[in-house]
Scaffold this active site. Sequence first.
Site, PDB file in Angstrom:
ATOM      1  N   GLU A 170      -5.558 -46.048 -28.219  1.00 46.19           N
ATOM      2  CA  GLU A 170      -4.937 -47.271 -27.693  1.00 46.19           C
ATOM      3  C   GLU A 170      -4.921 -48.434 -28.675  1.00 46.19           C
ATOM      4  O   GLU A 170      -5.730 -49.364 -28.586  1.00 46.19           O
ATOM      5  CB  GLU A 170      -5.611 -47.687 -26.387  1.00 46.19           C
ATOM      6  CG  GLU A 170      -5.470 -46.644 -25.319  1.00 46.19           C
ATOM      7  CD  GLU A 170      -5.798 -47.155 -23.926  1.00 46.19           C
ATOM      8  OE1 GLU A 170      -6.467 -48.186 -23.810  1.00 46.19           O
ATOM      9  OE2 GLU A 170      -5.344 -46.531 -22.952  1.00 46.19           O
ATOM     10  N   GLU A 358      -4.952 -39.555 -21.141  1.00 48.52           N
ATOM     11  CA  GLU A 358      -5.638 -40.206 -20.008  1.00 48.52           C
ATOM     12  C   GLU A 358      -4.639 -40.447 -18.885  1.00 48.52           C
ATOM     13  O   GLU A 358      -3.507 -40.854 -19.147  1.00 48.52           O
ATOM     14  CB  GLU A 358      -6.231 -41.579 -20.392  1.00 48.52           C
ATOM     15  CG  GLU A 358      -7.397 -41.536 -21.341  1.00 48.52           C
ATOM     16  CD  GLU A 358      -7.925 -42.926 -21.688  1.00 48.52           C
ATOM     17  OE1 GLU A 358      -7.719 -43.882 -20.909  1.00 48.52           O
ATOM     18  OE2 GLU A 358      -8.547 -43.048 -22.757  1.00 48.52           O
TER      19      GLU A 358
HETATM   20  C1  GBH Z   1      -7.895 -47.007 -20.927  1.00 50.50           C
HETATM   21  O1  GBH Z   1      -7.371 -48.285 -21.071  1.00 50.50           O
HETATM   22  C2  GBH Z   1      -9.035 -46.795 -21.889  1.00 50.50           C
HETATM   23  O2  GBH Z   1      -8.686 -45.899 -22.915  1.00 50.50           O
HETATM   24  C3  GBH Z   1     -10.289 -46.338 -21.223  1.00 50.50           C
HETATM   25  O3  GBH Z   1     -11.353 -46.480 -22.118  1.00 50.50           O
HETATM   26  C4  GBH Z   1     -10.474 -47.104 -19.946  1.00 50.50           C
HETATM   27  O4  GBH Z   1     -11.708 -46.855 -19.342  1.00 50.50           O
HETATM   28  C5  GBH Z   1      -9.373 -46.690 -19.017  1.00 50.50           C
HETATM   29  O5  GBH Z   1      -8.128 -46.808 -19.599  1.00 50.50           O
HETATM   30  C6  GBH Z   1      -9.351 -47.443 -17.700  1.00 50.50           C
HETATM   31  O6  GBH Z   1      -9.133 -48.797 -17.918  1.00 50.50           O
HETATM   32  O7  GBH Z   1      -8.020 -56.971 -16.849  1.00 50.50           O
HETATM   33  O8  GBH Z   1      -5.913 -57.932 -17.504  1.00 50.50           O
HETATM   34  O9  GBH Z   1      -7.721 -57.788 -19.068  1.00 50.50           O
HETATM   35  C7  GBH Z   1      -6.218 -48.567 -20.293  1.00 50.50           C
HETATM   36  C8  GBH Z   1      -5.595 -49.846 -20.738  1.00 50.50           C
HETATM   37  C9  GBH Z   1      -6.277 -52.011 -21.315  1.00 50.50           C
HETATM   38  C10 GBH Z   1      -6.090 -51.406 -19.062  1.00 50.50           C
HETATM   39  C11 GBH Z   1      -7.095 -53.218 -20.920  1.00 50.50           C
HETATM   40  C12 GBH Z   1      -6.909 -52.613 -18.670  1.00 50.50           C
HETATM   41  C13 GBH Z   1      -7.387 -54.871 -19.243  1.00 50.50           C
HETATM   42  C14 GBH Z   1      -6.453 -55.633 -18.382  1.00 50.50           C
HETATM   43  N1  GBH Z   1      -6.429 -50.954 -20.373  1.00 50.50           N
HETATM   44  N2  GBH Z   1      -6.683 -53.646 -19.630  1.00 50.50           N
HETATM   45  S1  GBH Z   1      -7.075 -57.188 -17.936  1.00 50.50           S
END
Ligand code: GBH
Length: 451
Positions: A170, A358
């Site tokens: 990512e 994922e």
């Molecule tokens: C993935 O991120 C990751 O690869 C994994 O490690 C993680 O545990 C999983 O998905 C579930 O989240 O709250 O507005 O700040 C997915 C993409 C990027 C989604 C960060 C959540 C934060 C949004 N993620 N994002 S916010």
Amino acid sequence: SGALPIGNAGSFPPDFLWGCATASYQIEGAVKEDGRGPTIWDTFSHTPGKVFNDDNGDVACDSYHRYKEDTQLLKALGVKTYRMSLAWSRIFPEGKGKLNPKGLDHYDRVVDDLLANGITPYITLFHWDLPQALPGGWQNRDTAYAFADYAGVVAKRLSDRVNHFMTVNELRCFTDISYMEGRHAPGLKLPPAEGNQVRHHGVLAHGLGVQAIRANAKPGTQVGLADNTSFFVPVIETEEHIEAARKATREENAMFLTAIMEGRYLDSYMQAQGAAAPKVQAGDMKAIGSPLDFVAINVYCPSYVRADASAPGYKILPHLPESPHMASPWLYVGPEVAYWSVRCVHDLWKPKALYISENGCSADDVMTDGRVDDADRIMYLRNCLGHFQRATREGLPLKGYFLWSLMDNFEWADGYSKRFGVHYVDFATQKRTPKLSAEWYRELIRRNALV
Ligand code: GBH
């Protein structure tokens, strides 16, 4: 071809690879053991106010000690494969320089234990736990070289038994969210020029990593990455809206997957950034565009898109706070993204193979009478898998699927408040309990069909 009705118990290709995914900092704990060096996530999570409840990954799921138990969870599910990440700072405690043999020995044992139980490891080399000692982190171009050195060392050691490596997980998260939006470690809010340079170092690390793996691994080793590309669903399935989805996928990911697949930055991206455009050195784009054996994508939520007469030819339709979402407010539901993510990547770049590295969701899981009946998660997964299945039915080269996640774990800035596992983890006792979704996934794998 054509859309399958949701719930139609269709089957998947006979050799479809079912798996589960995790990441080192989210599950391992043991942050000071056997010479592991500190990472930017240790620092960030120990800085008050950065992570929900000031939670940290010091213990997490204690998988560093309990990996054999985790292997048995995988085995009981019947998955054929496990996507795990390695903690760079266990192997190079300072990110570069002196190697810590105990770090490699640990992953050697994990890999052997998986193989002894008939489970094929897929290894991600970097899932955000950057060694703290690397000066400037991803702001420093040298970090890309350090990553490549580390990747080469791992490939040399493990490729006799591990056939699939993913460089990074990512790009958008460990660059934009971490260095421009401040919500992930190291929590910076850099201006665009510096942020774009961080992005460039991220894709460069991937590209140099691919080259280092190829130079050190056993011939035939498969190399790719796991990216959370921004994906788009055409609001109406007509050629004009489908074209809008393809165009949006290419343009909106110009700094990440598009650069990797095409070996160049789109003119539209460079022009839009103007003076803040990344500084690119000779040879960088060739490295970044190194041919891949597969592309893996993390698919969670969609953006809907429609064709639009004015530039750039598409309009992304915004989500509303009240749009349906899972327990995490960002996790909007739109299962068609499962199909359109695969379809757009295929149409645009024709990678040799595609994986879902994922897919999964958070739910407000509560244990009642020793059980977690997570019907919401089953709903989410079944819907997505119906659309992934459409991709396989139409002959798109989708080879496998890794469910996020094997078990509840440290959910980054959300700490332990959001649970993504098909196994419930009681973090006080470390007891793992299969949720109803684990039972459901096991049955799906057993039949190789939607259930
Ligand atoms: C993935 O991120 C990751 O690869 C994994 O490690 C993680 O545990 C999983 O998905 C579930 O989240 O709250 O507005 O700040 C997915 C993409 C990027 C989604 C960060 C959540 C934060 C949004 N993620 N994002 S916010």
